[in-house]
Scaffold this motif. Structure first.
Motif, PDB file in Angstrom:
ATOM      1  N   GLY A   1     -84.614 -37.537  34.642  1.00 51.85           N
ATOM      2  CA  GLY A   1     -83.261 -37.778  34.841  1.00 51.85           C
ATOM      3  C   GLY A   1     -82.542 -37.166  35.764  1.00 51.85           C
ATOM      4  N   GLY A   2     -83.074 -36.186  36.705  1.00 47.29           N
ATOM      5  CA  GLY A   2     -82.297 -35.476  37.714  1.00 47.29           C
ATOM      6  C   GLY A   2     -82.234 -36.415  38.719  1.00 47.29           C
ATOM      7  N   VAL A   3     -80.942 -36.578  39.310  1.00 46.87           N
ATOM      8  CA  VAL A   3     -80.739 -37.443  40.580  1.00 46.87           C
ATOM      9  C   VAL A   3     -79.685 -36.581  41.351  1.00 46.87           C
ATOM     10  N   SER A   4     -79.253 -37.103  42.504  1.00 44.77           N
ATOM     11  CA  SER A   4     -78.030 -36.922  43.291  1.00 44.77           C
ATOM     12  C   SER A   4     -76.981 -37.580  42.653  1.00 44.77           C
ATOM     13  N   VAL A   5     -75.624 -37.007  42.328  1.00 39.99           N
ATOM     14  CA  VAL A   5     -74.486 -37.313  41.924  1.00 39.99           C
ATOM     15  C   VAL A   5     -73.312 -36.745  42.778  1.00 39.99           C
ATOM     16  N   PRO A   6     -72.090 -37.568  42.653  1.00 39.07           N
ATOM     17  CA  PRO A   6     -71.119 -37.118  43.414  1.00 39.07           C
ATOM     18  C   PRO A   6     -70.271 -36.173  42.254  1.00 39.07           C
ATOM     19  N   VAL A   7     -69.407 -35.313  42.861  1.00 45.28           N
ATOM     20  CA  VAL A   7     -68.540 -34.469  42.242  1.00 45.28           C
ATOM     21  C   VAL A   7     -67.671 -35.234  41.175  1.00 45.28           C
ATOM     22  N   GLY A   8     -67.810 -34.938  39.968  1.00 40.59           N
ATOM     23  CA  GLY A   8     -67.003 -35.440  38.872  1.00 40.59           C
ATOM     24  C   GLY A   8     -67.766 -36.612  38.334  1.00 40.59           C
ATOM     25  N   GLY A   9     -68.877 -36.545  38.662  1.00 34.68           N
ATOM     26  CA  GLY A   9     -69.714 -37.685  38.040  1.00 34.68           C
ATOM     27  C   GLY A   9     -70.456 -37.305  36.573  1.00 34.68           C
ATOM     28  N   SER A  10     -71.266 -38.008  36.478  1.00 30.56           N
ATOM     29  CA  SER A  10     -72.031 -37.913  34.972  1.00 30.56           C
ATOM     30  C   SER A  10     -73.694 -38.190  35.161  1.00 30.56           C
ATOM     31  N   LEU A  11     -74.270 -37.349  34.300  1.00 30.09           N
ATOM     32  CA  LEU A  11     -75.594 -37.506  34.371  1.00 30.09           C
ATOM     33  C   LEU A  11     -76.705 -37.017  33.015  1.00 30.09           C
ATOM     34  N   ASN A  12     -77.337 -37.803  32.806  1.00 25.04           N
ATOM     35  CA  ASN A  12     -78.046 -37.404  31.325  1.00 25.04           C
ATOM     36  C   ASN A  12     -79.693 -37.212  31.772  1.00 25.04           C
ATOM     37  N   LEU A  13     -80.027 -36.006  31.178  1.00 20.10           N
ATOM     38  CA  LEU A  13     -81.212 -35.628  31.177  1.00 20.10           C
ATOM     39  C   LEU A  13     -82.050 -35.592  30.022  1.00 20.10           C
ATOM     40  N   SER A  14     -83.328 -36.127  30.150  1.00 19.35           N
ATOM     41  CA  SER A  14     -84.070 -36.138  28.733  1.00 19.35           C
ATOM     42  C   SER A  14     -85.309 -35.350  28.955  1.00 19.35           C
ATOM     43  N   CYS A  15     -85.746 -34.811  27.846  1.00 22.94           N
ATOM     44  CA  CYS A  15     -86.888 -33.779  27.728  1.00 22.94           C
ATOM     45  C   CYS A  15     -87.892 -34.577  26.440  1.00 22.94           C
ATOM     46  N   VAL A  16     -89.171 -34.912  26.550  1.00 24.57           N
ATOM     47  CA  VAL A  16     -89.929 -35.127  25.833  1.00 24.57           C
ATOM     48  C   VAL A  16     -90.839 -34.277  25.169  1.00 24.57           C
ATOM     49  N   PRO A  17     -90.982 -33.645  24.133  1.00 28.36           N
ATOM     50  CA  PRO A  17     -91.903 -32.647  23.721  1.00 28.36           C
ATOM     51  C   PRO A  17     -93.290 -33.251  23.138  1.00 28.36           C
ATOM     52  N   SER A  18     -94.657 -32.711  23.386  1.00 26.13           N
ATOM     53  CA  SER A  18     -95.958 -33.163  22.609  1.00 26.13           C
ATOM     54  C   SER A  18     -95.646 -32.973  21.498  1.00 26.13           C
ATOM     55  N   ALA A  19     -95.179 -31.791  20.800  1.00 21.75           N
ATOM     56  CA  ALA A  19     -94.951 -31.667  19.567  1.00 21.75           C
ATOM     57  C   ALA A  19     -93.597 -31.116  19.272  1.00 21.75           C
ATOM     58  N   TYR A  20     -93.361 -30.871  18.032  1.00 22.95           N
ATOM     59  CA  TYR A  20     -91.904 -30.272  17.666  1.00 22.95           C
ATOM     60  C   TYR A  20     -91.641 -29.039  17.667  1.00 22.95           C
ATOM     61  N   PRO A  21     -91.059 -28.342  18.561  1.00 30.22           N
ATOM     62  CA  PRO A  21     -90.979 -26.764  18.589  1.00 30.22           C
ATOM     63  C   PRO A  21     -89.620 -26.581  17.562  1.00 30.22           C
ATOM     64  N   PHE A  22     -89.354 -25.166  17.660  1.00 29.54           N
ATOM     65  CA  PHE A  22     -88.216 -24.727  16.722  1.00 29.54           C
ATOM     66  C   PHE A  22     -86.985 -24.662  17.276  1.00 29.54           C
ATOM     67  N   CYS A  23     -87.186 -24.188  18.558  1.00 32.19           N
ATOM     68  CA  CYS A  23     -85.834 -24.267  19.234  1.00 32.19           C
ATOM     69  C   CYS A  23     -86.060 -24.866  20.606  1.00 32.19           C
ATOM     70  N   MET A  24     -84.955 -25.504  21.346  1.00 32.44           N
ATOM     71  CA  MET A  24     -85.112 -26.170  22.468  1.00 32.44           C
ATOM     72  C   MET A  24     -83.861 -26.098  23.183  1.00 32.44           C
ATOM     73  N   GLY A  25     -83.981 -25.951  24.674  1.00 34.70           N
ATOM     74  CA  GLY A  25     -82.795 -25.992  25.423  1.00 34.70           C
ATOM     75  C   GLY A  25     -83.190 -26.433  26.818  1.00 34.70           C
ATOM     76  N   TRP A  26     -81.983 -26.042  27.615  1.00 33.95           N
ATOM     77  CA  TRP A  26     -82.143 -26.350  28.898  1.00 33.95           C
ATOM     78  C   TRP A  26     -81.742 -25.030  29.714  1.00 33.95           C
ATOM     79  N   PHE A  27     -82.282 -24.635  30.938  1.00 35.05           N
ATOM     80  CA  PHE A  27     -81.853 -23.667  31.689  1.00 35.05           C
ATOM     81  C   PHE A  27     -82.079 -24.219  32.918  1.00 35.05           C
TER      82      PHE A  27
END
Length: 122
Positions: free
Chosen positions: A8-34
């Motif tokens: 989902g990472g791309v170049s966007v203009p200031v003020g724009g919107s973006l959606n990132l996705s992350c698919v895990p191969s198994a279900y962890p207990f905590c997930m996040g983005w850094f």
């Protein structure tokens, strides 16, 4: 061994919107983005635990939303009102430790991360 694949990472203009996705191969207990910019320490942006509790870093509050689909598999990060300072490599991360907790936009004991997806705001 959990593997994470971001997209989902791309170049966007200031003020724009973006959606990132992350698919895990198994279900962890905590997930996040850094995110990380070369030469700077990584910064937790948002995190969630298996109970659905979410936490955000201060600059992300009100602009970013972390969520998972109904099956608690794919992790999303919806980003709005993007600023140039949001430019970074964004990584999906997970903790496979059931004792993990989320606070301040990050989770304790991240032990898996994805390959990263670049977000550029200009």
């Amino acid at each position: 061994h959990v593997q994470l694949v971001e997209s989902g990472g791309v170049s966007v203009p200031v003020g724009g919107s973006l959606n990132l996705s992350c698919v895990p191969s198994a279900y962890p207990f905590c997930m996040g983005w850094f995110r990380q910019v070369p030469g700077k320490e990584r910064e937790g942006v948002a995190a969630t635990d298996f109970k659905g509790r979410a936490t955000y870093e201060d600059s992300a509050k009100g602009r970013f939303t972390i969520s998972q689909d109904n099956a608690n598999t794919t992790l999303y990060l919806q980003m709005h009102s993007l600023k140039p300072e949001d430019t970074a490599m964004y990584y999906c991360a997970a903790s496979t430790d059931w004792r993990c907790s989320v606070v301040g936009g990050t989770a304790t004991d991240y032990d898996v991360r994805g390959q990263g997806t670049q977000v550029t705001v200009s």
